[in-house]
Design a protein around this motif. Structure first.
Motif, mmCIF file in Angstrom:
data_model
loop_
_atom_site.group_PDB
_atom_site.id
_atom_site.type_symbol
_atom_site.label_atom_id
_atom_site.label_comp_id
_atom_site.label_asym_id
_atom_site.label_seq_id
_atom_site.Cartn_x
_atom_site.Cartn_y
_atom_site.Cartn_z
ATOM 1 N N GLU A 130 0.870 -1.179 0.000
ATOM 2 C CA GLU A 130 0.000 0.000 0.000
ATOM 3 C C GLU A 130 0.899 1.218 0.000
ATOM 4 O OE1 GLU A 130 -2.145 2.512 -0.801
ATOM 5 O OE2 GLU A 130 -3.325 0.682 -0.597
ATOM 6 N N GLY A 131 1.126 1.761 -1.197
ATOM 7 C CA GLY A 131 2.066 2.859 -1.320
ATOM 8 C C GLY A 131 3.485 2.421 -1.040
ATOM 9 N N ARG A 132 3.763 1.156 -1.277
ATOM 10 C CA ARG A 132 5.099 0.607 -1.043
ATOM 11 C C ARG A 132 5.552 -0.150 -2.281
ATOM 12 N NH1 ARG A 132 6.331 -3.134 2.637
ATOM 13 N NH2 ARG A 132 4.288 -4.182 2.599
ATOM 14 N N ALA A 133 6.839 -0.504 -2.294
ATOM 15 C CA ALA A 133 7.409 -1.260 -3.397
ATOM 16 C C ALA A 133 8.174 -2.449 -2.853
ATOM 17 C CB ALA A 133 8.333 -0.378 -4.228
ATOM 18 N N ALA A 134 8.297 -3.476 -3.671
ATOM 19 C CA ALA A 134 9.058 -4.673 -3.314
ATOM 20 C C ALA A 134 9.966 -5.016 -4.482
ATOM 21 C CB ALA A 134 8.119 -5.833 -3.008
ATOM 22 N N GLU A 135 11.223 -5.340 -4.179
ATOM 23 C CA GLU A 135 12.182 -5.778 -5.185
ATOM 24 C C GLU A 135 12.317 -7.297 -5.072
ATOM 25 O OE1 GLU A 135 13.760 -3.836 -7.368
ATOM 26 O OE2 GLU A 135 13.827 -1.803 -6.516
ATOM 27 N N LEU A 136 11.799 -7.990 -6.055
ATOM 28 C CA LEU A 136 11.911 -9.446 -6.103
ATOM 29 C C LEU A 136 12.710 -9.759 -7.372
ATOM 30 C CD1 LEU A 136 8.224 -9.930 -5.023
ATOM 31 C CD2 LEU A 136 10.218 -10.496 -3.634
ATOM 32 N N ARG A 137 12.281 -10.691 -8.188
ATOM 33 C CA ARG A 137 12.939 -10.856 -9.493
ATOM 34 C C ARG A 137 12.565 -9.719 -10.428
ATOM 35 N NH1 ARG A 137 12.966 -16.773 -11.948
ATOM 36 N NH2 ARG A 137 14.161 -15.572 -13.459
ATOM 37 N N VAL A 138 11.480 -9.052 -10.090
ATOM 38 C CA VAL A 138 11.074 -7.804 -10.736
ATOM 39 C C VAL A 138 10.734 -6.820 -9.626
ATOM 40 C CG1 VAL A 138 10.191 -8.942 -12.808
ATOM 41 C CG2 VAL A 138 8.656 -8.537 -10.876
ATOM 42 N N GLY A 139 10.583 -5.562 -9.979
ATOM 43 C CA GLY A 139 10.123 -4.579 -9.008
ATOM 44 C C GLY A 139 8.619 -4.432 -9.098
ATOM 45 N N VAL A 140 7.964 -4.392 -7.932
ATOM 46 C CA VAL A 140 6.506 -4.259 -7.892
ATOM 47 C C VAL A 140 6.156 -3.093 -6.970
ATOM 48 C CG1 VAL A 140 4.297 -5.391 -7.451
ATOM 49 C CG2 VAL A 140 6.278 -6.765 -8.163
ATOM 50 N N ALA A 141 5.391 -2.138 -7.479
ATOM 51 C CA ALA A 141 4.865 -1.040 -6.676
ATOM 52 C C ALA A 141 3.349 -1.171 -6.647
ATOM 53 C CB ALA A 141 5.267 0.309 -7.258
ATOM 54 N N GLY A 142 2.741 -0.974 -5.471
ATOM 55 C CA GLY A 142 1.317 -1.231 -5.382
ATOM 56 C C GLY A 142 0.555 -0.292 -4.473
ATOM 57 N N THR A 143 -0.721 -0.147 -4.804
ATOM 58 C CA THR A 143 -1.692 0.547 -3.965
ATOM 59 C C THR A 143 -3.078 0.062 -4.367
ATOM 60 O OG1 THR A 143 -2.624 2.698 -3.312
ATOM 61 C CG2 THR A 143 -1.881 2.501 -5.568
ATOM 62 N N GLU A 148 3.303 6.868 -6.929
ATOM 63 C CA GLU A 148 4.398 7.471 -7.690
ATOM 64 C C GLU A 148 5.712 7.402 -6.923
ATOM 65 O OE1 GLU A 148 5.454 11.693 -9.962
ATOM 66 O OE2 GLU A 148 3.400 11.255 -9.293
ATOM 67 N N LEU A 149 5.672 7.689 -5.635
ATOM 68 C CA LEU A 149 6.887 7.617 -4.816
ATOM 69 C C LEU A 149 7.409 6.191 -4.747
ATOM 70 C CD1 LEU A 149 5.914 10.016 -1.886
ATOM 71 C CD2 LEU A 149 7.646 10.420 -3.645
ATOM 72 N N ALA A 150 6.509 5.225 -4.577
ATOM 73 C CA ALA A 150 6.936 3.822 -4.506
ATOM 74 C C ALA A 150 7.542 3.370 -5.827
ATOM 75 C CB ALA A 150 5.750 2.935 -4.141
ATOM 76 N N LEU A 151 6.936 3.742 -6.929
ATOM 77 C CA LEU A 151 7.428 3.353 -8.245
ATOM 78 C C LEU A 151 8.802 3.965 -8.506
ATOM 79 C CD1 LEU A 151 6.696 1.788 -10.812
ATOM 80 C CD2 LEU A 151 5.420 3.792 -11.595
ATOM 81 N N ALA A 152 9.001 5.175 -8.052
ATOM 82 C CA ALA A 152 10.280 5.855 -8.249
ATOM 83 C C ALA A 152 11.407 5.206 -7.448
ATOM 84 C CB ALA A 152 10.152 7.329 -7.878
ATOM 85 N N GLN A 153 11.063 4.461 -6.404
ATOM 86 C CA GLN A 153 12.075 3.818 -5.570
ATOM 87 C C GLN A 153 12.613 2.530 -6.173
ATOM 88 O OE1 GLN A 153 10.124 3.263 -1.807
ATOM 89 N NE2 GLN A 153 9.974 5.441 -1.380
ATOM 90 N N LEU A 154 11.950 2.002 -7.177
ATOM 91 C CA LEU A 154 12.359 0.715 -7.742
ATOM 92 C C LEU A 154 13.623 0.864 -8.583
ATOM 93 C CD1 LEU A 154 8.897 -0.736 -8.847
ATOM 94 C CD2 LEU A 154 10.307 -1.492 -6.928
ATOM 95 N N HIS A 155 14.506 -0.129 -8.453
ATOM 96 C CA HIS A 155 15.746 -0.154 -9.221
ATOM 97 C C HIS A 155 15.779 -1.312 -10.211
ATOM 98 C CE1 HIS A 155 17.348 2.964 -6.606
ATOM 99 N NE2 HIS A 155 17.023 2.235 -5.550
ATOM 100 N N SER A 156 14.766 -2.150 -10.216
ATOM 101 C CA SER A 156 14.741 -3.313 -11.086
ATOM 102 C C SER A 156 14.617 -2.896 -12.553
ATOM 103 C CB SER A 156 13.560 -4.217 -10.722
ATOM 104 O OG SER A 156 13.664 -4.666 -9.399
ATOM 105 N N ASP A 157 15.145 -3.745 -13.426
ATOM 106 C CA ASP A 157 15.025 -3.489 -14.864
ATOM 107 C C ASP A 157 13.575 -3.604 -15.317
ATOM 108 O OD1 ASP A 157 17.749 -3.094 -15.138
ATOM 109 O OD2 ASP A 157 18.155 -5.198 -15.616
ATOM 110 N N VAL A 158 12.813 -4.490 -14.671
ATOM 111 C CA VAL A 158 11.402 -4.690 -14.998
ATOM 112 C C VAL A 158 10.564 -4.184 -13.833
ATOM 113 C CG1 VAL A 158 9.596 -6.379 -15.520
ATOM 114 C CG2 VAL A 158 11.901 -6.665 -16.478
ATOM 115 N N ARG A 159 9.611 -3.284 -14.122
ATOM 116 C CA ARG A 159 8.790 -2.673 -13.079
ATOM 117 C C ARG A 159 7.317 -2.927 -13.369
ATOM 118 N NH1 ARG A 159 11.236 3.359 -12.891
ATOM 119 N NH2 ARG A 159 10.926 3.083 -15.133
ATOM 120 N N ILE A 160 6.616 -3.427 -12.349
ATOM 121 C CA ILE A 160 5.195 -3.742 -12.461
ATOM 122 C C ILE A 160 4.435 -2.898 -11.443
ATOM 123 C CG2 ILE A 160 3.447 -5.561 -12.198
ATOM 124 C CD1 ILE A 160 5.597 -7.586 -12.925
ATOM 125 N N VAL A 161 3.280 -2.409 -11.853
ATOM 126 C CA VAL A 161 2.377 -1.699 -10.939
ATOM 127 C C VAL A 161 1.189 -2.604 -10.665
ATOM 128 C CG1 VAL A 161 0.849 0.277 -10.645
ATOM 129 C CG2 VAL A 161 3.084 0.571 -11.757
#
Length: 242
Positions: A93-106, A141-154
């Protein structure tokens, strides 16, 4: 190449838990990550979150989820979140997770789209409605901007575009999604957006800047989950299962 399984609007309750347990059991053999786009429970009570955990018993890959409006109905979202997190589900919820891809969610919220957007003017209730939309879009937007993964999912519950709502009454669009979510995504960029909520909507569309959006609500896909392969030319090649 990363294989993503995604679904939304499970609406798990006592009557559906056995079916979902059976339908989700094979997912770990077919995907590297499972994403759940909200309305995980039918009535938003903790006992249904326990049933969801039971339904996820056979899933061994990482799971990310956002909550949906059904999950908030009984004001038990904190309890639902804790139950899922004890299972190992990453609840965003307004956070991001770096796994094999980056995921930002709300979860997101309503408000409408270009040409028919609600504004935070007038009554307190209207200001509160639009204010929630703005806050959640800003957090995304803030969570998505924090991701460093090459692949980013919302990962969302509410839609960021009107195209995936096609099939729903247009009068409902302001309550099914918000342009603010799409604008936030376009400012940062993403490879794929997944949402649910619109049971009578359409499966695919794009943001104004061309980011692919998929409505993975189970009543739309008519599948237990959809599979997406990311990191190869067919970025959002989709398969249905179940």
């Amino acid at each position: 190449m990363v294989r993503i399984a995604a679904t939304a609007d499970l609406h798990v309750d006592r009557d559906s838990v056995a079916r979902w347990k059976e339908d989700l059991a094979p997912v770990s053999d077919r995907a590297d990550l499972l994403l759940l786009g909200g309305d995980l429970t039918q009535n938003g009570v903790a006992s249904e979150a326990d049933l969801l955990v039971e339904a996820l018993a056979g899933v061994s890959v990482p799971i990310c989820a956002v909550l949906g409006n059904h999950d908030l109905h009984a004001n038990a979202e904190d309890a639902i979140r804790k139950i899922l997190e004890r299972r190992g589900v990453i609840v965003l919820e307004g956070r991001a997770a770096e796994l094999r891809v980056g995921v930002a969610g709300t979860i997101g919220f309503g408000g409408g789209f270009d040409g028919a957007c609600a504004t935070d003017f007038g009554e307190l209730e209207m200001k509160a409605f639009v204010g929630r939309s703005k806050r959640l879009a800003e957090r995304l937007e803030l969570a998505l901007a924090q991701l460093h993964s090459d692949v980013r999912i919302v990962l969302l519950h509410y839609s960021p575009i009107p195209e995936t709502l096609a099939g729903e009454p247009r009068e409902l669009y302001p309550f099914l999604g918000s342009q603010l979510l799409g604008d936030a995504i376009d400012r940062i960029g993403a490879d794929l957006v997944l949402h649910g909520h619109a049971h009578r909507g359409s499966e695919r569309g794009t943001t104004q800047r061309g980011v692919e959006v998929r409505n993975v609500a189970q009543p739309v896909t008519r599948a237990a989950y959809c599979l997406f392969r990311l990191g190869e030319p067919a970025t959002a090649a989709r398969e249905a299962s179940g």
